[in-house]
Design a protein around this motif. Sequence first.
Motif, PDB file in Angstrom:
ATOM      1  N   LEU A   7      34.931  17.811  32.311  1.00 59.99           N
ATOM      2  CA  LEU A   7      33.579  18.281  32.580  1.00 59.99           C
ATOM      3  C   LEU A   7      32.810  17.152  33.245  1.00 59.99           C
ATOM      4  O   LEU A   7      32.894  16.008  32.812  1.00 59.99           O
ATOM      5  N   VAL A  50      28.807  16.305  34.628  1.00 59.29           N
ATOM      6  CA  VAL A  50      27.421  16.750  34.604  1.00 59.29           C
ATOM      7  C   VAL A  50      26.618  15.856  35.540  1.00 59.29           C
ATOM      8  O   VAL A  50      26.587  14.641  35.353  1.00 59.29           O
ATOM      9  N   ASP A 110      21.708  26.920  28.494  1.00 56.78           N
ATOM     10  CA  ASP A 110      22.467  26.035  29.365  1.00 56.78           C
ATOM     11  C   ASP A 110      23.142  24.898  28.605  1.00 56.78           C
ATOM     12  O   ASP A 110      23.837  24.084  29.198  1.00 56.78           O
ATOM     13  N   ASP A 111      22.919  24.792  27.289  1.00 54.28           N
ATOM     14  CA  ASP A 111      23.503  23.710  26.510  1.00 54.28           C
ATOM     15  C   ASP A 111      25.013  23.869  26.419  1.00 54.28           C
ATOM     16  O   ASP A 111      25.539  24.981  26.437  1.00 54.28           O
ATOM     17  N   ILE A 112      25.705  22.724  26.308  1.00 57.30           N
ATOM     18  CA  ILE A 112      27.170  22.721  26.253  1.00 57.30           C
ATOM     19  C   ILE A 112      27.602  21.831  25.097  1.00 57.30           C
ATOM     20  O   ILE A 112      27.114  20.711  24.957  1.00 57.30           O
ATOM     21  N   ILE A 119      30.983  20.003  23.789  1.00 53.12           N
ATOM     22  CA  ILE A 119      32.346  19.674  24.211  1.00 53.12           C
ATOM     23  C   ILE A 119      32.949  18.752  23.169  1.00 53.12           C
ATOM     24  O   ILE A 119      32.304  17.810  22.712  1.00 53.12           O
ATOM     25  N   HIS A 132      20.311  20.746  28.317  1.00 53.37           N
ATOM     26  CA  HIS A 132      19.616  20.845  29.597  1.00 53.37           C
ATOM     27  C   HIS A 132      18.139  21.151  29.365  1.00 53.37           C
ATOM     28  O   HIS A 132      17.776  21.739  28.345  1.00 53.37           O
TER      29      HIS A 132
END
Length: 76
Positions: free
Chosen positions: A42, A44, A14-16, A18, A8
């Motif tokens: 998820l 986004v 805020d990083d994800i 997965i 992000h």
Amino acid sequence: MSAYLVRHQRGQRDDILIDAPDLTLTFEGDWAIFSDSQGPSLAVPAERGATIQRIDPDDTGQEQDDTTAKGPAPQE
């Protein structure tokens, strides 16, 4: 195994990350949707300004689990 890093604009907090053996990424309208055999896991929204990078462990040449490495680290 498929793995994606969602970054992000605001930074690492805020990083994800997965990942899943059967993870897929599709785009529907203004959404990026990650799904596996159980269904969507998820979503986004595009309005958040995120970038998505695929980072499969198999593509990097790295082991998937650091605990499986045996022996001392290489010396330079």
